[in-house]
Design a protein around this motif. Structure first.
Motif, PDB file in Angstrom:
ATOM      1  N   ALA A 109      45.547  35.374  35.927  1.00  9.52           N
ATOM      2  CA  ALA A 109      45.186  34.322  36.873  1.00  9.52           C
ATOM      3  C   ALA A 109      46.268  34.100  37.920  1.00  9.52           C
ATOM      4  O   ALA A 109      45.979  33.787  39.081  1.00  9.52           O
ATOM      5  CB  ALA A 109      44.904  33.022  36.116  1.00  9.52           C
ATOM      6  N   THR A 110      47.531  34.270  37.521  1.00  6.39           N
ATOM      7  CA  THR A 110      48.635  34.035  38.455  1.00  6.39           C
ATOM      8  C   THR A 110      48.668  35.069  39.570  1.00  6.39           C
ATOM      9  O   THR A 110      48.959  34.749  40.730  1.00  6.39           O
ATOM     10  CB  THR A 110      49.978  34.053  37.701  1.00  6.39           C
ATOM     11  OG1 THR A 110      49.952  33.057  36.675  1.00  6.39           O
ATOM     12  CG2 THR A 110      51.136  33.780  38.651  1.00  6.39           C
ATOM     13  N   HIS A 111      48.362  36.315  39.228  1.00  2.00           N
ATOM     14  CA  HIS A 111      48.505  37.400  40.194  1.00  2.00           C
ATOM     15  C   HIS A 111      47.180  37.851  40.816  1.00  2.00           C
ATOM     16  O   HIS A 111      47.179  38.719  41.685  1.00  2.00           O
ATOM     17  CB  HIS A 111      49.180  38.602  39.526  1.00  2.00           C
ATOM     18  CG  HIS A 111      50.563  38.313  39.028  1.00  2.00           C
ATOM     19  ND1 HIS A 111      50.820  37.917  37.728  1.00  2.00           N
ATOM     20  CD2 HIS A 111      51.763  38.322  39.664  1.00  2.00           C
ATOM     21  CE1 HIS A 111      52.120  37.730  37.578  1.00  2.00           C
ATOM     22  NE2 HIS A 111      52.718  37.963  38.734  1.00  2.00           N
ATOM     23  N   GLN A 112      46.071  37.278  40.374  1.00  2.00           N
ATOM     24  CA  GLN A 112      44.794  37.679  40.965  1.00  2.00           C
ATOM     25  C   GLN A 112      44.690  37.152  42.393  1.00  2.00           C
ATOM     26  O   GLN A 112      44.814  35.951  42.629  1.00  2.00           O
ATOM     27  CB  GLN A 112      43.617  37.158  40.140  1.00  2.00           C
ATOM     28  CG  GLN A 112      42.272  37.650  40.668  1.00  2.00           C
ATOM     29  CD  GLN A 112      41.102  37.085  39.892  1.00  2.00           C
ATOM     30  OE1 GLN A 112      41.227  36.063  39.211  1.00  2.00           O
ATOM     31  NE2 GLN A 112      39.952  37.734  39.988  1.00  2.00           N
ATOM     32  N   PRO A 113      44.463  38.024  43.369  1.00  2.00           N
ATOM     33  CA  PRO A 113      44.437  37.563  44.763  1.00  2.00           C
ATOM     34  C   PRO A 113      43.116  36.899  45.133  1.00  2.00           C
ATOM     35  O   PRO A 113      42.061  37.202  44.573  1.00  2.00           O
ATOM     36  CB  PRO A 113      44.623  38.862  45.559  1.00  2.00           C
ATOM     37  CG  PRO A 113      44.059  39.923  44.670  1.00  2.00           C
ATOM     38  CD  PRO A 113      44.337  39.488  43.261  1.00  2.00           C
ATOM     39  N   TRP A 114      43.204  35.974  46.077  1.00  2.00           N
ATOM     40  CA  TRP A 114      42.030  35.480  46.785  1.00  2.00           C
ATOM     41  C   TRP A 114      41.868  36.327  48.040  1.00  2.00           C
ATOM     42  O   TRP A 114      42.829  36.534  48.779  1.00  2.00           O
ATOM     43  CB  TRP A 114      42.207  34.016  47.180  1.00  2.00           C
ATOM     44  CG  TRP A 114      42.091  33.042  46.054  1.00  2.00           C
ATOM     45  CD1 TRP A 114      43.107  32.403  45.409  1.00  2.00           C
ATOM     46  CD2 TRP A 114      40.880  32.581  45.454  1.00  2.00           C
ATOM     47  NE1 TRP A 114      42.614  31.578  44.438  1.00  2.00           N
ATOM     48  CE2 TRP A 114      41.239  31.660  44.442  1.00  2.00           C
ATOM     49  CE3 TRP A 114      39.529  32.856  45.660  1.00  2.00           C
ATOM     50  CZ2 TRP A 114      40.301  31.018  43.647  1.00  2.00           C
ATOM     51  CZ3 TRP A 114      38.594  32.209  44.866  1.00  2.00           C
ATOM     52  CH2 TRP A 114      38.975  31.307  43.876  1.00  2.00           C
ATOM     53  N   TYR A 115      40.662  36.798  48.285  1.00  2.00           N
ATOM     54  CA  TYR A 115      40.399  37.598  49.477  1.00  2.00           C
ATOM     55  C   TYR A 115      39.667  36.732  50.502  1.00  2.00           C
ATOM     56  O   TYR A 115      38.545  36.277  50.248  1.00  2.00           O
ATOM     57  CB  TYR A 115      39.567  38.826  49.123  1.00  2.00           C
ATOM     58  CG  TYR A 115      40.291  39.790  48.212  1.00  2.00           C
ATOM     59  CD1 TYR A 115      41.250  40.660  48.719  1.00  2.00           C
ATOM     60  CD2 TYR A 115      40.028  39.813  46.849  1.00  2.00           C
ATOM     61  CE1 TYR A 115      41.928  41.540  47.885  1.00  2.00           C
ATOM     62  CE2 TYR A 115      40.703  40.688  46.004  1.00  2.00           C
ATOM     63  CZ  TYR A 115      41.649  41.542  46.531  1.00  2.00           C
ATOM     64  OH  TYR A 115      42.329  42.401  45.703  1.00  2.00           O
ATOM     65  N   PRO A 116      40.282  36.483  51.675  1.00  2.00           N
ATOM     66  CA  PRO A 116      39.598  35.697  52.713  1.00  2.00           C
ATOM     67  C   PRO A 116      38.403  36.474  53.268  1.00  2.00           C
ATOM     68  O   PRO A 116      38.563  37.566  53.810  1.00  2.00           O
ATOM     69  CB  PRO A 116      40.676  35.493  53.779  1.00  2.00           C
ATOM     70  CG  PRO A 116      41.976  35.802  53.102  1.00  2.00           C
ATOM     71  CD  PRO A 116      41.658  36.838  52.075  1.00  2.00           C
ATOM     72  N   TRP A 117      37.217  35.926  53.107  1.00  2.00           N
ATOM     73  CA  TRP A 117      35.981  36.557  53.569  1.00  2.00           C
ATOM     74  C   TRP A 117      35.594  35.985  54.924  1.00  2.00           C
ATOM     75  O   TRP A 117      35.927  34.840  55.243  1.00  2.00           O
ATOM     76  CB  TRP A 117      34.873  36.287  52.552  1.00  2.00           C
ATOM     77  CG  TRP A 117      33.693  37.212  52.646  1.00  2.00           C
ATOM     78  CD1 TRP A 117      32.544  37.005  53.346  1.00  2.00           C
ATOM     79  CD2 TRP A 117      33.539  38.479  52.010  1.00  2.00           C
ATOM     80  NE1 TRP A 117      31.678  38.062  53.197  1.00  2.00           N
ATOM     81  CE2 TRP A 117      32.273  38.988  52.370  1.00  2.00           C
ATOM     82  CE3 TRP A 117      34.346  39.238  51.166  1.00  2.00           C
ATOM     83  CZ2 TRP A 117      31.796  40.217  51.922  1.00  2.00           C
ATOM     84  CZ3 TRP A 117      33.876  40.459  50.716  1.00  2.00           C
ATOM     85  CH2 TRP A 117      32.620  40.936  51.094  1.00  2.00           C
TER      86      TRP A 117
END
Length: 367
Positions: A64-72
């Protein structure tokens, strides 16, 4: 998503994910997940690519700490997924991916919206799985494979027309897909029948300045007599002129070929003109009628054809339409890195897959 609706529609190797926000969005952030087919345990995913072509080709499991959010792109409300090429409509520009979504594996896309005032909305998961009559490991596909990345002016290169898993796929005369409604996949049953493989036609469209110097067609179908022919011609339309070499293979009862059967339909050797400019590319690709804006005689359109002994079309065989490019250079050690461009058209496929709206399921808690 502010009372929005979302949906996943699957058509075999493709699935259309779409959503409708109830008000304009200022931003949209997404994450991707995969579910273990045996345990059902969810994995958090991050996109990576293993070479320098700029195409995402691998998922890496993370926490969870390293999972990226991808701006769509907040103005884009859908995502066409497949087990082949996909386009991620990121806010900073489209990015390409290939081979990321495996057949028979369940994935999820989590969407977290932000309105134009900066308020965070309620997010939601869209879960999907692509089902076909085969897995990724035994997918029947016809593709072109060049034997080199560069060629000198006046030199030659060979393109192999390879039919991977095609004979094995056709040997199973009854094939069925059963839709997994648990993951919002529609379609019910998709059943196809065929008898023995009898005829294959593959058109290869190649650069106009190339010439075909040799065509080899090794034995393909075991325990059958192979019939082989080619037609090298120019397809002239009001918009352009295309060089097309069509490969014809027939398989009938008769004298059995002594040569061992392979998965190669043809090996085509192309010659490059001696005055061809260096630093440019020549290419070949499997042709199809969609390449032509207009063509007067439909019977001569460069389409791939697979037929059985009852003269019925055989469904489910994939033809890889990706152009295969070779750099013309003064030295065969010279290379250029070119960003991959997807050969699949999202706009065309969206016309084929017509979604129906269902409520977007939202899961609260840890994202």
């Amino acid at each position: 998503m502010y009372g929005s609706s979302g949906n996943v529609e699957s058509e075999g190797r493709y699935g259309l994910i779409d959503w409708i926000p109830s008000e304009p969005l200022g931003a949209l952030n997404v994450r991707f997940y995969r579910y273990d087919p045996e345990t059902g345990q969810r994995e958090r995913l991050a996109l990576v690519y293993n070479d320098e072509d700029g195409v995402y080709d691998t998922w890496v499991a993370t926490d969870a700490t390293h999972q990226p959010w991808y701006p769509w792109d907040p103005d884009d409300y859908d995502f066409l997924v497949s087990n082949g090429e996909v386009t991620f409509n990121f806010a900073g520009g489209d990015e390409e991916g290939k081979g990321l979504f495996k057949l028979g594996t369940t994935y999820a896309m989590y969407l977290l919206p932000v309105d134009t005032l900066g308020n965070w909305g309620g997010g939601g998961y869209l879960t999907f799985k692509l089902d076909e009559r085969y897995s990724d490991d035994d997918e029947p596909v016809v593709e072109l494979i060049p034997d080199k990345a560069t060629v000198t002016p006046g030199g030659t290169f060979t393109v192999t027309v390879k039919a991977q898993n095609v004979k094995e796929y056709v040997a199973d005369e009854y094939m069925e897909i059963v839709a997994d409604h648990e993951h919002s996949i529609s379609g019910g049953h998709d059943v196809s029948f065929n008898s023995a493989l009898t005829y294959i036609q593959i058109p290869v469209v190649y650069s106009k300045d190339l010439s075909v110097s040799k065509v080899e067609m090794p034995n393909f179908m075991p325990k059958k007599m192979d019939l082989c022919a080619t037609n090298d011609y120019q397809a002239v339309t009001p918009d352009a002129t295309f060089n097309v070499l069509t490969i014809y293979r027939g398989f009938v009862d008769g004298a059995v070929e002594s040569e061992q059967a392979t998965d190669v339909l043809a090996k085509i050797t192309f010659e490059v003109p001696s005055d061809y400019p260096t630093g440019t590319y020549v290419s070949a690709q499997i042709g199809y009628e969609g390449m032509f804006a207009y063509y007067p005689d439909y019977s001569e359109l460069p389409n791939s054809i697979f037929r059985d002994s009852d003269d019925r079309p055989i469904d489910g065989i994939v033809t890889d339409l990706s152009p295969q490019s070779v750099l013309v250079a003064t030295s065969t050690n010279e290379t250029l890195i070119v960003k991959h461009v997807s050969a699949k058209s999202k706009s065309i496929l969206k016309k084929v897959i017509t979604p129906k709206r269902v409520p977007l399921k939202t899961e609260r808690g840890e994202r």
